[in-house]
Design a protein around this motif. Structure first.
Motif, short mmCIF file in Angstrom:
data_model
loop_
_atom_site.label_atom_id
_atom_site.label_comp_id
_atom_site.label_asym_id
_atom_site.label_seq_id
_atom_site.Cartn_x
_atom_site.Cartn_y
_atom_site.Cartn_z
N THR A 57 5.92 2.89 -62.67
CA THR A 57 5.83 1.86 -61.62
C THR A 57 7.17 1.16 -61.45
O THR A 57 7.65 0.97 -60.32
N ASN A 58 7.79 0.78 -62.57
CA ASN A 58 9.09 0.10 -62.51
C ASN A 58 10.18 1.01 -61.96
O ASN A 58 11.07 0.56 -61.23
N TYR A 59 10.11 2.29 -62.30
CA TYR A 59 11.07 3.27 -61.79
C TYR A 59 10.99 3.35 -60.27
O TYR A 59 12.02 3.31 -59.58
N LEU A 60 9.77 3.43 -59.73
CA LEU A 60 9.60 3.56 -58.29
C LEU A 60 10.10 2.31 -57.57
O LEU A 60 10.61 2.40 -56.45
N LYS A 61 10.00 1.16 -58.20
CA LYS A 61 10.45 -0.10 -57.59
C LYS A 61 11.95 -0.13 -57.38
O LYS A 61 12.45 -0.96 -56.61
N THR A 62 12.70 0.72 -58.09
CA THR A 62 14.16 0.72 -57.95
C THR A 62 14.62 1.48 -56.71
O THR A 62 15.82 1.55 -56.43
N TYR A 63 13.67 2.06 -55.96
CA TYR A 63 14.00 2.81 -54.74
C TYR A 63 13.35 2.14 -53.53
O TYR A 63 12.32 1.48 -53.65
N SER A 64 13.97 2.32 -52.37
CA SER A 64 13.39 1.81 -51.12
C SER A 64 12.38 2.83 -50.60
O SER A 64 12.72 3.69 -49.77
N VAL A 65 11.17 2.73 -51.09
CA VAL A 65 10.12 3.69 -50.74
C VAL A 65 9.42 3.20 -49.48
O VAL A 65 8.87 2.10 -49.47
N ASN A 101 19.54 11.30 -66.55
CA ASN A 101 20.89 10.84 -66.17
C ASN A 101 21.62 11.86 -65.29
O ASN A 101 22.83 11.82 -65.17
N SER A 102 20.85 12.77 -64.68
CA SER A 102 21.51 13.76 -63.82
C SER A 102 20.81 13.89 -62.46
O SER A 102 21.09 13.11 -61.56
N ILE A 103 19.86 14.82 -62.32
CA ILE A 103 19.35 15.14 -60.98
C ILE A 103 18.19 14.28 -60.49
O ILE A 103 17.92 14.25 -59.30
N CYS A 104 17.50 13.57 -61.38
CA CYS A 104 16.30 12.83 -60.93
C CYS A 104 16.60 11.68 -59.96
O CYS A 104 15.88 11.53 -58.96
N PRO A 105 17.62 10.86 -60.22
CA PRO A 105 17.90 9.80 -59.24
C PRO A 105 18.17 10.33 -57.82
O PRO A 105 17.55 9.86 -56.87
N PRO A 106 19.03 11.36 -57.66
CA PRO A 106 19.19 11.86 -56.28
C PRO A 106 17.92 12.50 -55.73
O PRO A 106 17.62 12.38 -54.54
N MET A 107 17.13 13.17 -56.59
CA MET A 107 15.89 13.77 -56.11
C MET A 107 14.92 12.71 -55.59
O MET A 107 14.30 12.88 -54.54
N PHE A 165 9.40 17.54 -60.16
CA PHE A 165 9.41 17.22 -61.59
C PHE A 165 10.59 16.30 -61.86
O PHE A 165 11.73 16.65 -61.55
N ILE A 166 10.30 15.12 -62.43
CA ILE A 166 11.35 14.13 -62.70
C ILE A 166 11.02 13.40 -64.00
O ILE A 166 9.95 13.60 -64.57
N PHE A 167 11.94 12.55 -64.47
CA PHE A 167 11.64 11.61 -65.55
C PHE A 167 12.56 10.42 -65.42
O PHE A 167 13.66 10.50 -64.88
N THR A 168 12.07 9.28 -65.88
CA THR A 168 12.75 8.01 -65.60
C THR A 168 14.04 7.83 -66.38
O THR A 168 14.92 7.07 -65.95
N ASN A 169 14.19 8.50 -67.51
CA ASN A 169 15.37 8.37 -68.36
C ASN A 169 16.45 9.40 -67.99
O ASN A 169 17.45 9.53 -68.67
N VAL A 210 7.73 8.97 -72.93
CA VAL A 210 8.46 7.77 -72.50
C VAL A 210 7.85 7.19 -71.22
O VAL A 210 7.71 5.98 -71.07
N ASP A 211 7.47 8.06 -70.30
CA ASP A 211 7.05 7.63 -68.97
C ASP A 211 5.57 7.22 -68.91
O ASP A 211 4.71 7.96 -68.43
#
Length: 195
Positions: free
Chosen positions: A110-118, A67-73, A61-65, A103-104
């Motif tokens: 799609t844009n959120y996923l592009k910010t990671y090296s998947v 500011n805590s655990i989602c980016p590391p997850m 469970f994540i969300f693009t906005n 929001v998502d």
């Protein structure tokens, strides 16, 4: 005689070590049936529980906005996927439920996923297209996981776990998705479920 006994002990020890290495046994720790759903993914395609079944999944469970655990997850999940690729595990999906569906939108996801090296985007399903009440109830019923709006901010309170879902749509295990992620265990478990 003493030499033979020592040799026998060495052979038995070595054979038990080799046997243990080659026969990892998956042990489920949970047994929760994922509730049926009909939602939208980041490609604006309809996705239901039947689309997820048939192969094991790692869910979160994540969300693009966030500011805590989602980016590391999300980053840690890309590392898990790299490890799965390295071990030749192919038949799986990564399923991320947005906890902020207002929001998502598919485009935002799609844009959120592009910010990671998947390593392989085709295995990722980022899901939205439902209301807040749905995701709060769905998370609790299907994953025993808390999702709740924070009344004092634009953030959403949610758990930082990864959930292993078998091919029948049953949650069988969970892991930390934020710190000390047990990548090797996840890969071994996924490998066991894809056999």
């Amino acid at each position: 005689m003493k030499k033979n006994s020592v040799l026998l002990v060495l052979i038995l020890t070595l054979s038990s070590i080799l046997t243990a290495c080659g026969s990892y046994k998956f042990e489920p720790e949970m047994n929760i049936e994922v509730q049926d759903f009909s939602v939208t993914n980041q490609k604006n395609e309809k996705v239901s529980l039947n689309d997820i079944k048939g192969k094991p999944s790692l869910a979160m469970f994540i969300f693009t906005n966030c500011n805590s655990i989602c980016p590391p997850m999300t980053y840690n999940m890309t590392e898990v996927q790299k490890a799965l690729q390295d071990k030749g595990v192919e038949d799986y999906q990564i399923v991320a439920f947005s906890v902020d569906p207002q929001v998502d939108s598919p485009e935002v996801l799609t844009n959120y996923l592009k910010t990671y090296s998947v390593p392989d985007e085709s295995k990722w399903q980022l899901l939205t297209g439902y209301d807040q009440k749905f995701i709060e109830q769905f998370a609790m019923k299907s994953f025993n996981s808390v999702v709740k709006n924070d009344p004092n901010s634009d953030q959403v309170i949610h758990m930082g776990s990864y959930y292993l879902v078998n091919a029948d749509g049953i949650v069988v295990k969970d892991y930390s998705g934020t710190t000390d992620v047990p990548v090797e265990t996840i890969v071994a478990d996924m490998k066991a479920l894809t056999k």
